[in-house]
Design an enzyme around this catalytic site. Sequence first.
Site, PDB file in Angstrom:
ATOM      1  N   LYS A   1      86.261 100.972  31.483  1.00 35.72           N
ATOM      2  CA  LYS A   1      86.008 101.583  32.784  1.00 35.72           C
ATOM      3  C   LYS A   1      87.280 101.545  33.633  1.00 35.72           C
ATOM      4  O   LYS A   1      88.054 100.591  33.516  1.00 35.72           O
ATOM      5  CB  LYS A   1      84.923 100.782  33.534  1.00 35.72           C
ATOM      6  CG  LYS A   1      83.513 101.027  33.082  1.00 35.72           C
ATOM      7  CD  LYS A   1      82.535 100.223  33.937  1.00 35.72           C
ATOM      8  CE  LYS A   1      81.116 100.369  33.430  1.00 35.72           C
ATOM      9  NZ  LYS A   1      80.567 101.724  33.590  1.00 35.72           N
TER      10      LYS A   1
ATOM     11  N   ARG B   1      71.936 101.609  26.494  1.00 34.10           N
ATOM     12  CA  ARG B   1      70.928 102.263  25.657  1.00 34.10           C
ATOM     13  C   ARG B   1      70.983 101.747  24.223  1.00 34.10           C
ATOM     14  O   ARG B   1      69.972 101.685  23.537  1.00 34.10           O
ATOM     15  CB  ARG B   1      71.142 103.784  25.733  1.00 34.10           C
ATOM     16  CG  ARG B   1      72.470 104.233  25.241  1.00 34.10           C
ATOM     17  CD  ARG B   1      72.804 105.660  25.670  1.00 34.10           C
ATOM     18  NE  ARG B   1      73.137 105.751  27.093  1.00 34.10           N
ATOM     19  CZ  ARG B   1      73.425 106.889  27.721  1.00 34.10           C
ATOM     20  NH1 ARG B   1      73.402 108.030  27.060  1.00 34.10           N
ATOM     21  NH2 ARG B   1      73.716 106.888  29.000  1.00 34.10           N
TER      22      ARG B   1
HETATM   23  N1  BES Z   1      76.248  99.974  33.454  1.00 36.57           N
HETATM   24  C1  BES Z   1      76.622 101.344  33.478  1.00 36.57           C
HETATM   25  C2  BES Z   1      75.843 102.169  34.501  1.00 36.57           C
HETATM   26  C3  BES Z   1      76.050 101.818  35.937  1.00 36.57           C
HETATM   27  C4  BES Z   1      76.931 102.547  36.717  1.00 36.57           C
HETATM   28  C5  BES Z   1      75.344 100.800  36.525  1.00 36.57           C
HETATM   29  C6  BES Z   1      77.102 102.239  38.046  1.00 36.57           C
HETATM   30  C7  BES Z   1      75.513 100.491  37.854  1.00 36.57           C
HETATM   31  C8  BES Z   1      76.381 101.213  38.633  1.00 36.57           C
HETATM   32  C9  BES Z   1      76.382 101.971  32.099  1.00 36.57           C
HETATM   33  O1  BES Z   1      76.511 101.123  31.022  1.00 36.57           O
HETATM   34  C10 BES Z   1      77.404 103.054  31.928  1.00 36.57           C
HETATM   35  O2  BES Z   1      78.556 102.743  31.950  1.00 36.57           O
HETATM   36  N2  BES Z   1      76.950 104.274  31.778  1.00 36.57           N
HETATM   37  C11 BES Z   1      77.816 105.391  31.623  1.00 36.57           C
HETATM   38  C12 BES Z   1      77.199 106.299  30.595  1.00 36.57           C
HETATM   39  C13 BES Z   1      78.104 107.407  30.145  1.00 36.57           C
HETATM   40  C14 BES Z   1      79.291 106.853  29.407  1.00 36.57           C
HETATM   41  C15 BES Z   1      77.307 108.343  29.273  1.00 36.57           C
HETATM   42  C16 BES Z   1      77.930 106.105  32.974  1.00 36.57           C
HETATM   43  O3  BES Z   1      76.945 106.169  33.705  1.00 36.57           O
HETATM   44  O4  BES Z   1      79.033 106.545  33.290  1.00 36.57           O
HETATM   45 ZN    ZN Z   2      78.555 100.895  30.399  1.00 36.42          ZN
END
Ligand code: BES
Ligand code: ZN
Length: 529
Positions: free
Chosen positions: A299, A380
């Site tokens: 990230k 997921r």
């Molecule tokens: N934990 C994150 C989602 C999240 C984002 C939680 C902001 C709380 C606040 C999740 O694991 C994630 O990173 N999801 C990605 C999915 C994408 C790569 C398809 C996202 O939402 O960007």
């Molecule tokens: Zn994630």
Amino acid sequence: MLTDYLGGIEKKLASFTLKFSSEDILRQPSGQVLIIPVFEEEDTKDLFLGRVDRRLAGGLARKIKTSRFQGKEGEYTVLSPSDFAYETVIVIGLGKRKQATLPSLQKNLARALRYLAGHHLTSAAFSLDPTPYGPSLFEISRFLAEAFFLTGYQFDRYKSEKTKKKTSQVTALTVYLPRRQKNLDQCDKGAAFGRIVAKGVYLSRDLVNEPADHMHPETLVKTTQAITKASQGKVVAEVLDEVQCRRLGMGAFLGVAQGSERPPRFIIIKMKKGKEGKRQKICLIGKSITFDSGGLSLKPSEAMETMKIDMAGGATVLAVFKVMADLSSQKLINDFAYDLYGILPACENMPSGKALRPGDIVTALNGMTIEVLNTDAEGRVALADALSYAEKYLQPDYLIDLATLTGAIMIALGEEMTGLFGNNQTLVDRVLAAARGEGEAIWPMPLYQDYLSKMKSDLADLKNVAAGRYGGAITGALFLSEFVKKETAWAHLDIAGVSYNSGEVNGLLAKGATGWGVRTLVRLLTSKL
Ligand code: BES
Ligand code: ZN
Ligand code: ZN
């Protein structure tokens, strides 16, 4: 000891006193401040406000007039009279009487308490006519107790005494009901219920606020064990380590975990409380990524700042068990006719030489293969094994998961609303009703089947990210649905937005972790399913 969350919460709450009284609030005052709630545009002459105003020789009416206070929700006016039973009087607006609800009463009381705390006032009396809020003193008191205890929440274990002192709290509240009010015992019961629920919310918030440096899968295990121990046999748990997970075939969960130095733990918690015979089973699953760096699909730093919250689903599931166990041991709920299960697939999502690489293929417990193209869509993948485990070993009638699953749900619904997906309208309606009854904002979202084709993989049964970014919360939910049997009533709550309050304090919410879902689930589980 830093991991003793339950002990810490008991200690904190011990400094709060909530009482109910049907004495005369002016003749037998208690506290520094008198809180008077009023509805919008009502003639207050014959109401309590009128009585206080006569005592103050019209001073209150004058103040109300000069401050242009109309009783709108969120409005307040403050007076510091001399020679009166209270050193401060605060009149708070409740909005229109017709629109009075218990969640709105909570928010209004919370606002007043925060104002007082901000002015170093620590004890108050609240004059309440319960009539607009329905016949149940139990319910009313439960809501008031939640407002009182939850506004007092602070996460200050990392603050030195010097910094701590700057903030103060309203630690004593007496709620005065009309004189000769009957059934005050219902108030004490409702308050005891609300206190237990608040304790659960504290627990969920503490676990989520805890920096990831101290929040390992093993920390969640320790907390689970503290809950089972305190429950005196009502709640039991089983914890699977890496080797056991491997033996069961949890390649998806272990894939997410493999980049971290900290070993994963698969926690199964149970509360078998039903009468002998045919019992329904409810299983709650909480996403429990103790830190989500994104893995090798790292990230950006700003997006990572709050990723200690990625175990909020698991924290909420543990808190719900704590609440249900306490309610049951204090005889505040009857034996319910179902068995309750919880699952926390707890691990950390980290990049390293051992980490899952984009393009790797993992096999879930149900035999399905997943091509992991983006290691940041890890929730997921871990949940695939938790859902499969539930289906294979528990076969629940109702399956509910809570997950900080997608940033996309925040784009869709903002930071205050949970997105609710499900394959069974009855369950969806019940979750909606429970959340709305508690004042936890929620909105139904579609499981639009056609988008499933976006998750087709050339090499495996499924890929973990859809082609294209649009509809990300839906594709996340659809991915999960692939691991749920058609005949299982399933609901998925995407709590990515609501788990964390990045803004200012707001009603019952402090900054930081919110504990969203504890109250909704407790209401769901304590009403008829
Ligand atoms: N934990 C994150 C989602 C999240 C984002 C939680 C902001 C709380 C606040 C999740 O694991 C994630 O990173 N999801 C990605 C999915 C994408 C790569 C398809 C996202 O939402 O960007
Ligand atoms: Zn994630
Ligand atoms: Zn995540």
